[in-house]
Scaffold this motif. Structure first.
Motif, mmCIF file in Angstrom:
data_model
loop_
_atom_site.group_PDB
_atom_site.id
_atom_site.type_symbol
_atom_site.label_atom_id
_atom_site.label_comp_id
_atom_site.label_asym_id
_atom_site.label_seq_id
_atom_site.Cartn_x
_atom_site.Cartn_y
_atom_site.Cartn_z
ATOM 1 N N LEU A 1 4.139 -0.252 -5.260
ATOM 2 C CA LEU A 1 3.642 -1.284 -4.348
ATOM 3 C C LEU A 1 2.127 -1.408 -4.439
ATOM 4 O O LEU A 1 1.583 -2.516 -4.409
ATOM 5 N N ARG A 2 1.449 -0.289 -4.568
ATOM 6 C CA ARG A 2 -0.012 -0.382 -4.699
ATOM 7 C C ARG A 2 -0.381 -1.052 -6.021
ATOM 8 O O ARG A 2 -1.315 -1.865 -6.078
ATOM 9 N N GLN A 3 0.359 -0.722 -7.092
ATOM 10 C CA GLN A 3 0.098 -1.392 -8.370
ATOM 11 C C GLN A 3 0.330 -2.894 -8.251
ATOM 12 O O GLN A 3 -0.448 -3.700 -8.773
ATOM 13 N N PHE B 1 0.750 -4.368 0.056
ATOM 14 C CA PHE B 1 -0.054 -3.248 0.551
ATOM 15 C C PHE B 1 0.487 -2.755 1.898
ATOM 16 O O PHE B 1 0.533 -1.543 2.156
ATOM 17 N N GLU B 2 0.885 -3.672 2.757
ATOM 18 C CA GLU B 2 1.439 -3.264 4.055
ATOM 19 C C GLU B 2 2.767 -2.541 3.869
ATOM 20 O O GLU B 2 3.063 -1.570 4.581
ATOM 21 N N GLN B 3 3.566 -2.985 2.898
ATOM 22 C CA GLN B 3 4.799 -2.259 2.590
ATOM 23 C C GLN B 3 4.485 -0.864 2.049
ATOM 24 O O GLN B 3 5.178 0.105 2.369
ATOM 25 N N ALA B 4 3.445 -0.767 1.231
ATOM 26 C CA ALA B 4 3.058 0.538 0.689
ATOM 27 C C ALA B 4 2.663 1.497 1.814
ATOM 28 O O ALA B 4 3.017 2.686 1.792
ATOM 29 N N LEU B 5 1.933 0.987 2.797
ATOM 30 C CA LEU B 5 1.577 1.828 3.948
ATOM 31 C C LEU B 5 2.818 2.277 4.702
ATOM 32 O O LEU B 5 2.905 3.427 5.167
ATOM 33 N N ASP B 6 3.787 1.374 4.822
ATOM 34 C CA ASP B 6 5.050 1.730 5.469
ATOM 35 C C ASP B 6 5.730 2.851 4.695
ATOM 36 O O ASP B 6 6.228 3.827 5.275
ATOM 37 N N ALA B 7 5.757 2.717 3.363
ATOM 38 C CA ALA B 7 6.373 3.757 2.534
ATOM 39 C C ALA B 7 5.664 5.094 2.714
ATOM 40 O O ALA B 7 6.311 6.157 2.757
ATOM 41 N N PRO C 1 5.404 13.410 3.364
ATOM 42 C CA PRO C 1 4.738 14.510 4.086
ATOM 43 C C PRO C 1 3.233 14.251 4.193
ATOM 44 O O PRO C 1 2.626 13.687 3.278
ATOM 45 N N GLU C 2 2.634 14.680 5.288
ATOM 46 C CA GLU C 2 1.210 14.420 5.514
ATOM 47 C C GLU C 2 0.363 15.476 4.814
ATOM 48 O O GLU C 2 -0.202 16.375 5.423
ATOM 49 N N THR C 3 0.245 15.362 3.500
ATOM 50 C CA THR C 3 -0.619 16.235 2.719
ATOM 51 C C THR C 3 -2.011 15.603 2.615
ATOM 52 O O THR C 3 -2.203 14.424 2.933
ATOM 53 N N ALA C 4 -2.967 16.398 2.156
ATOM 54 C CA ALA C 4 -4.326 15.881 1.989
ATOM 55 C C ALA C 4 -4.336 14.721 0.988
ATOM 56 O O ALA C 4 -5.010 13.709 1.205
ATOM 57 N N GLU C 5 -3.558 14.841 -0.078
ATOM 58 C CA GLU C 5 -3.517 13.780 -1.079
ATOM 59 C C GLU C 5 -2.905 12.507 -0.497
ATOM 60 O O GLU C 5 -3.365 11.401 -0.767
ATOM 61 N N ARG C 6 -1.865 12.675 0.306
ATOM 62 C CA ARG C 6 -1.235 11.511 0.935
ATOM 63 C C ARG C 6 -2.205 10.823 1.884
ATOM 64 O O ARG C 6 -2.272 9.585 1.948
ATOM 65 N N LEU C 7 -3.005 11.594 2.627
ATOM 66 C CA LEU C 7 -3.991 11.000 3.524
ATOM 67 C C LEU C 7 -5.039 10.214 2.739
ATOM 68 O O LEU C 7 -5.438 9.115 3.138
ATOM 69 N N ARG C 8 -5.478 10.762 1.609
ATOM 70 C CA ARG C 8 -6.473 10.056 0.791
ATOM 71 C C ARG C 8 -5.889 8.750 0.242
ATOM 72 O O ARG C 8 -6.558 7.713 0.234
ATOM 73 N N GLN C 9 -4.642 8.814 -0.214
ATOM 74 C CA GLN C 9 -4.003 7.599 -0.722
ATOM 75 C C GLN C 9 -3.859 6.543 0.380
ATOM 76 O O GLN C 9 -4.040 5.352 0.140
ATOM 77 N N SER C 10 -3.537 6.997 1.575
ATOM 78 C CA SER C 10 -3.395 6.070 2.703
ATOM 79 C C SER C 10 -4.729 5.409 3.032
ATOM 80 O O SER C 10 -4.794 4.207 3.313
ATOM 81 N N VAL C 11 -5.798 6.186 2.969
ATOM 82 C CA VAL C 11 -7.130 5.629 3.211
ATOM 83 C C VAL C 11 -7.474 4.591 2.145
ATOM 84 O O VAL C 11 -7.940 3.487 2.450
ATOM 85 N N ASP C 12 -7.235 4.943 0.879
ATOM 86 C CA ASP C 12 -7.547 4.017 -0.216
ATOM 87 C C ASP C 12 -6.727 2.728 -0.101
ATOM 88 O O ASP C 12 -7.230 1.624 -0.379
ATOM 89 N N LEU C 13 -5.473 2.860 0.307
ATOM 90 C CA LEU C 13 -4.628 1.683 0.505
ATOM 91 C C LEU C 13 -5.197 0.776 1.586
ATOM 92 O O LEU C 13 -5.214 -0.447 1.453
ATOM 93 N N ARG C 14 -5.661 1.369 2.663
ATOM 94 C CA ARG C 14 -6.212 0.574 3.767
ATOM 95 C C ARG C 14 -7.511 -0.115 3.343
ATOM 96 O O ARG C 14 -7.786 -1.235 3.776
ATOM 97 N N VAL C 15 -8.282 0.535 2.501
ATOM 98 C CA VAL C 15 -9.496 -0.098 1.990
ATOM 99 C C VAL C 15 -9.127 -1.285 1.091
ATOM 100 O O VAL C 15 -9.731 -2.361 1.176
ATOM 101 N N ASP C 16 -8.124 -1.089 0.227
ATOM 102 C CA ASP C 16 -7.651 -2.205 -0.609
ATOM 103 C C ASP C 16 -7.140 -3.349 0.252
ATOM 104 O O ASP C 16 -7.420 -4.526 -0.016
ATOM 105 N N ILE D 1 -10.756 -4.664 10.171
ATOM 106 C CA ILE D 1 -11.439 -3.647 10.978
ATOM 107 C C ILE D 1 -10.435 -2.645 11.533
ATOM 108 O O ILE D 1 -10.673 -1.424 11.535
ATOM 109 N N ASP D 2 -9.302 -3.138 12.002
ATOM 110 C CA ASP D 2 -8.271 -2.247 12.551
ATOM 111 C C ASP D 2 -7.822 -1.232 11.508
ATOM 112 O O ASP D 2 -7.659 -0.034 11.807
ATOM 113 N N HIS D 3 -7.619 -1.687 10.271
ATOM 114 C CA HIS D 3 -7.203 -0.759 9.206
ATOM 115 C C HIS D 3 -8.321 0.218 8.852
ATOM 116 O O HIS D 3 -8.058 1.402 8.569
ATOM 117 N N LEU D 4 -9.550 -0.242 8.866
ATOM 118 C CA LEU D 4 -10.674 0.648 8.554
ATOM 119 C C LEU D 4 -10.850 1.717 9.632
ATOM 120 O O LEU D 4 -11.161 2.877 9.327
#
Length: 765
Positions: free
Chosen positions: A345-347, A365-371, A376-391, A406-409
């Protein structure tokens, strides 16, 4: 893309080299002048592009060139032979195909092209008023035509007459409903014989016709042999169009059984064969057939099949994943393969962004955030979630949905507090600053910009540091602190020139925008010569790099400087050019401000009705359609235009709105302009309110003096001097008129200086 694949005769088995050969050969055979469009078509077909010019384009430029190339291809082909283009089911059309159609429709009158489209009533378009558009409604068949259809399907056996009357009444003449009802009666042995020669096998009283076509389809599917029903349901999960290779990969049946059962489904008219060579493909007879078959599956079974389809696509098209990424994303998400879904989805979202398909990008992108929420809430997953919200923020910003960004940021910022990642925190703060500036929240933007700058200094990110200072320069500009803004923008200009890294990830080139914003700052304080120098540099640079966003921005701010200076003959062409560029390329966030400035320039140069119309259109523009940063100054200029037109009440309403908005949003420079306008309105000879007018003028003068806004200070003194003349306070009037003249002379504001001189001369007669 499907149409182009057919035109270039691209087959599923073609590799990248073969696709390039086919596209190149067909394109150059048609017209060698279309060779520059080759990278465009290859990119659209997800093929490697080794063209440096194409790689240098930003998404909006790529989108524009893609639309132009597709249209040019079809119009050029129509010069070789008359061309018929067919687009079906527009109610399901994607946003980019719709944009292409809108562009093509505008070119049809001069071309030998027949464009045929069909759609359901809920679909809307803007073509209806065109003289070359004709619509044919496909209503249910009237009784006479329905009877003709049934005669062809059933035959003319005398026992069938009551059946025909019943079917026509029950289906209300819907031809698909009629066809499916006949199939149902044949399969339940109510009718016997062959097509076109049936007879009634049992009394009509025993005949039950389901109440809807969906019910008939469901009943027909249920009567299929179990293996054929399973196969039809499996095909429905793939989609309305079903490649045989994909069905074979997930069907759990040997080739012979699979082909035999598919042949039975064709005979029963559930599926049609649409392609035999080079790749066998089927399609459902009707969208409703597909929907009912899909709906007859239990959700757990659907999920399993979606996941298996995603795996099969990965295996079958391992060397062409980029072409299949949207399908992979869809099936992985529906198959609850969450990690794979988030990845694809991010691709898909990034791919849509690269073509300026921002609406599509937001959805995926919103579907990717849903996925991501299912992982699991790992550090890598949190970073990916942040990058998705920036995209996601980038796509939302391009569409004008600034607050949603702004809400996503803010959510990204919350997630980053769980991580030790100062660099990401700095970038999120930077994007917050840009969004907050766009929503006319300069104080919040300033705080976010400072956070970004601190983070950049801490982690040693030079690029982030430059952009943070740039964002701060914009915040100080809105706050009316022109000294601080100028200081920031001078630093940015010097830094980006030294760095030489293009856009630094933003829509416009900072090398351009640092100069344009500096031009604007210097216009506000009356340093016109230096401001003009920076503005001309920005314009030349934008023209050299040929980037629409930068060009529109350069035209806007240099045009604004000429407008403030009173050189309308220079301002209007620049603003018109910028407005044309921003409108053509859909740069909403710039076109709003350009509409404000151009409308005001028209009003001042005698094109009053045109100017007011443009200002009114800009004044009602609010999120999600654009930036609010120029909403306050737009209200000021609209009020001034109303005042020129003698529409005092409307001018007062606009002035009050401007004052309230600029005061609440701490836009002190614009607030000073609103106060001056309130003074002008109160000073009107036929509605003179001397005390109120003088108070407003003096408030505006004090604020303009504090902020160093010399052009505005001169206007305030001029207006106050004229009013005091009428009030017979000649000594004070002369003082203010003299001060205004001195300021205008010092800044070389000749247009306004002439007006002061005329006023002084008139007072001595």
């Amino acid at each position: 893309i499907d149409l182009l694949k057919a035109y270039f005769r691209i087959e599923t088995r073609d590799d990248a080299r073969r696709i390039r050969e086919k596209v190149t050969g067909r394109l150059l055979t048609l017209d060698r002048a279309m060779e520059p469009d080759l990278p465009t078509f290859l990119a659209l077909l997800d093929q490697p592009v080794d063209d440096a010019g194409w790689q240098a384009l930003d998404p909006s430029q790529r989108r524009h060139r893609t639309m132009d190339a597709c249209k040019r291809l079809m119009l050029r082909e129509s010069q070789v032979q008359p061309l018929c283009l067919v687009f079906e089911d527009l109610h399901w059309i994607d946003t980019e195909s719709q944009a292409f159609l809108d562009s093509l429709v505008a070119s049809l009158p001069a071309a030998r092209v027949l464009l045929l489209v069909n759609y359901r009533p809920e679909y809307g378009h803007e073509w209806a008023g065109k003289s070359y558009y004709a619509q044919a409604r496909l209503d249910p068949l009237p009784p006479k035509n329905a009877e003709e259809l049934l005669l062809a399907l059933l035959g003319d056996d005398a026992t069938l007459r009551p059946v025909m009357q019943l079917l026509i009444a029950r289906t209300e003449g819907n031809p698909f409903f009629l066809e499916e009802t006949v199939w149902d009666l044949v399969e339940t042995a109510t009718l016997v014989g062959i097509r076109g020669a049936y007879r009634l096998a049992r009394p009509l009283a025993e005949t039950k016709v389901p109440a809807s076509v969906q019910a008939i389809l469901a009943a027909r599917i249920d009567r299929l042999p179990p293996e054929e029903k399973t196969l039809l349901q499996t095909a429905s999960v793939i989609g309305k169009d079903v490649p045989f290779a994909l069905l074979r990969a997930i069907g759990e049946q040997d080739d012979e059984s699979l082909r035999r059962r598919l042949a039975h489904l064709q005979v029963a008219e559930f599926l049609y064969e649409t392609s035999i060579f080079p790749d066998l493909e089927y399609t459902f007879k009707h969208a409703l057939t597909h929907e009912v078959a899909h709906g007859s599956l239990l959700s757990d079974r659907r999920s399993i099949l979606h996941a298996r389809i995603a795996e099969a696509i990965e295996s079958l098209y391992s060397d062409r994943i980029a072409e299949q990424v949207e399908q992979l994303a869809h099936h992985a998400f529906r198959g609850e393969a969450w990690e794979k879904a988030a990845h694809y989805l991010r691709q898909a979202g990034t791919k849509a962004m690269s073509r300026s398909g921002y609406s599509d990008a937001v959805k995926v992108f919103e579907q990717a955030l849903d996925a991501m929420t299912h992982l699991p809430e790992t550090a890598e997953r949190l970073r990916q979630s942040v990058d998705l919200r920036v995209d996601l923020r980038g796509s939302l910003y391009a569409l004008g949905y600034v607050q949603r960004g702004i809400d996503h940021l803010l959510e990204a910022e919350r997630l980053l507090r769980k991580l030790d990642d100062g660099r990401r925190l700095g970038w999120v703060a930077l994007y917050l600053s840009y969004n907050e500036n766009s929503l006319a929240h300069p104080e919040e933007a300033r705080r976010s910009g400072q956070k970004a700058l601190i983070a950049a200094t801490t982690v040693g990110d030079r690029r982030l540091e430059i952009l943070a200072i740039h964002a701060l320069g914009q915040s100080w500009l809105q706050l009316g602190d022109f000294r601080q803004s100028e200081e920031c923008l001078r630093k940015v200009r010097q830094s980006v020139d030294e760095l030489g890294e293009g856009r630094l990830g933003f829509a416009a080139f900072p090398a351009v925008t640092a100069r344009t914003h500096l031009t604007r700052v210097l216009a506000e304080v009356g340093t016109f010569d230096e401001g003009m120098k920076h503005g001309v540099e920005a314009l030349r640079l934008a023209e050299t790099i040929d980037q629409p966003f930068s060009l529109a921005r350069a035209c806007a701010d240099l045009g604004y400087l000429y407008l403030v200076k009173g050189e309308l003959a220079n301002a209007v062409p620049l603003l018109e050019r910028g407005f044309g560029v921003s409108s053509e390329w859909g740069i909403t966030l710039v076109s709003h401000g350009l509409g404000v400035y151009l409308g005001y320039a028209y009003a001042l140069s005698g094109r009053l009705a045109e100017g007011i119309t443009m200002l009114e259109r800009a004044h009602v523009l609010k999120e999600p359609e654009g930036s609010l940063a120029t909403y306050g100054v737009g209200a000021v200029h609209l009020g001034e235009a109303y005042l020129i037109a003698g529409r005092t009440k409307e001018a007062l309403d606009a002035a009050k709105q401007a004052h309230e908005f600029t005061r609440d949003h701490r836009q002190r420079g614009y607030e000073a302009g609103a106060l001056r306008l309130l003074g002008e309105i109160a000073a009107q000879p036929d509605h003179l309110h001397l005390e109120e007018a003088e108070g407003r003028y003096r408030q505006a003068m004090a604020l303009a003096q504090e902020l160093g806004m010399r052009p505005l200070l001169a206007h305030c003194r001029f207006g106050l001097g004229k009013m005091l003349q009428r009030a017979d306070r000649q000594q004070e009037a002369r003082e203010h008129l003299s001060a205004a003249a001195a300021l205008y002379r010092d800044m070389d504001m000749r247009h306004w200086l002439e007006q002061v001189n005329v006023q002084v001369a008139a007072s001595t007669l």
